[in-house]
Design an enzyme around this catalytic site. Structure first.
Site, mmCIF file in Angstrom:
data_model
loop_
_atom_site.group_PDB
_atom_site.id
_atom_site.type_symbol
_atom_site.label_atom_id
_atom_site.label_comp_id
_atom_site.label_asym_id
_atom_site.label_seq_id
_atom_site.Cartn_x
_atom_site.Cartn_y
_atom_site.Cartn_z
ATOM 1 N N ASP A 1 -26.520 2.553 -40.661
ATOM 2 C CA ASP A 1 -26.160 2.520 -42.082
ATOM 3 C C ASP A 1 -25.867 3.953 -42.549
ATOM 4 O OD1 ASP A 1 -26.073 2.370 -44.824
ATOM 5 O OD2 ASP A 1 -28.020 1.396 -45.059
ATOM 6 N N ILE A 2 -24.638 4.192 -42.956
ATOM 7 C CA ILE A 2 -24.204 5.546 -43.303
ATOM 8 C C ILE A 2 -24.980 6.120 -44.496
ATOM 9 C CG2 ILE A 2 -22.329 4.962 -44.925
ATOM 10 C CD1 ILE A 2 -20.567 7.003 -43.387
ATOM 11 N N ASN B 1 -11.925 1.696 -53.049
ATOM 12 C CA ASN B 1 -10.649 1.076 -53.431
ATOM 13 C C ASN B 1 -10.035 1.941 -54.535
ATOM 14 O OD1 ASN B 1 -11.584 0.111 -56.110
ATOM 15 N ND2 ASN B 1 -12.914 -1.186 -54.854
ATOM 16 N N GLY C 1 -18.987 -4.169 -49.119
ATOM 17 C CA GLY C 1 -19.023 -3.398 -47.878
ATOM 18 C C GLY C 1 -19.734 -2.068 -48.013
ATOM 19 N N ASP D 1 -18.785 0.575 -49.537
ATOM 20 C CA ASP D 1 -18.665 1.052 -50.919
ATOM 21 C C ASP D 1 -19.852 0.547 -51.751
ATOM 22 O OD1 ASP D 1 -17.543 2.202 -53.163
ATOM 23 O OD2 ASP D 1 -15.917 0.738 -53.375
ATOM 24 N N SER E 1 -11.115 0.996 -43.663
ATOM 25 C CA SER E 1 -10.167 -0.131 -43.609
ATOM 26 C C SER E 1 -10.508 -1.214 -42.583
ATOM 27 C CB SER E 1 -8.719 0.332 -43.340
ATOM 28 O OG SER E 1 -8.164 0.928 -44.484
ATOM 29 N N GLY F 1 -13.036 -3.324 -42.490
ATOM 30 C CA GLY F 1 -13.782 -4.467 -43.005
ATOM 31 C C GLY F 1 -12.860 -5.367 -43.799
ATOM 32 N N TYR G 1 -10.404 -4.742 -45.542
ATOM 33 C CA TYR G 1 -8.981 -4.384 -45.501
ATOM 34 C C TYR G 1 -8.311 -4.739 -44.168
ATOM 35 C CZ TYR G 1 -9.133 -2.081 -50.087
ATOM 36 O OH TYR G 1 -9.232 -1.808 -51.442
#
Ligand code: AR6
Length: 167
Positions: free
Chosen positions: A9-10, A23, A31, A33, A116, A118, A120
């Site tokens: 997990d970042i 976005n 996600g 974000d 991108s 996930g 996207y």
């Protein structure tokens, strides 16, 4: 320059900056974000609302608020429409713009999610190749020394990143 691949997990990483796959509104979402906004706390959204959004392929920086990371670099990856809408170049630009901000802010460590990959829907192997190539090229071009972490949230991306890095 040191490039590493890690799984996890970042939002938990103790680095100078983490990159957010945001976005164009910069007002949060799902996600990574969503996870970053939850972990950073409501002040992040307040700050992001003042930024006027962000175009696809570009990046903006904020403080990390309640995260262990000092900064968050918010970049907007392309939605995958099949590859004929400049998606690869726009994704490459996300990595270049993030590195540009890292250099401007003199950061010494930086962590990227799989932008991108996930909601996207960018094909993950192609995305991982672009990610590693662009980061390596940008840092070599600028002769900039920084520890870069590619953070995989699932086993597939973890495997692909490691494979590409070995080549
Ligand atoms: N740490 C690291 N990686 C993560 C985490 C996490 N906590 N959570 C998810 N991932 P996505 P996108 C991975 O969908 O495709 C948002 O709603 C995930 O497994 O987060 O660029 C934004 O607001 C995947 O590999 O971002 C936008 O609307 C990667 O992060 C849209 O999604 C990216 O998945 C952006 O879509």
């Amino acid at each position: 320059m040191k490039i590493s691949v890690i799984e996890g997990d970042i939002t938990t990483l103790n680095v100078d900056a983490i990159v957010n796959a945001a976005n164009v509104s910069l007002c949060g979402g799902g996600g990574v974000d969503g996870a970053i906004h939850r972990a950073a706390g409501p002040e992040l959204l307040e700050h992001c609302r003042t930024l006027g959004g962000c175009e696809t392929g570009l990046a903006k920086i904020t403080k990390g608020y309640q995260l262990p990371a000092r900064y968050i670099i918010h970049t907007v990856g392309p939605v995958w429409y099949g590859g004929m809408k400049n998606e690869p170049e726009l994704l490459a630009s996300c990595y270049r713009e993030s590195i540009r901000l890292a250099i401007e802010y003199k950061l010494t460590s930086l962590a990227f999610p799989a932008i991108s990959c996930g909601s996207y829907r960018f094909p993950t192997e192609q995305a991982c190749k672009i990610a590693i190539r662009e980061v390596k090229d940008a840092l070599e071009r600028e002769s900039y020394n920084i520890d870069v972490y590619f953070v995989a949230f699932d086993k597939k991306v973890f495997r692909q990143l490691n494979q590409i890095l070995k080549q």
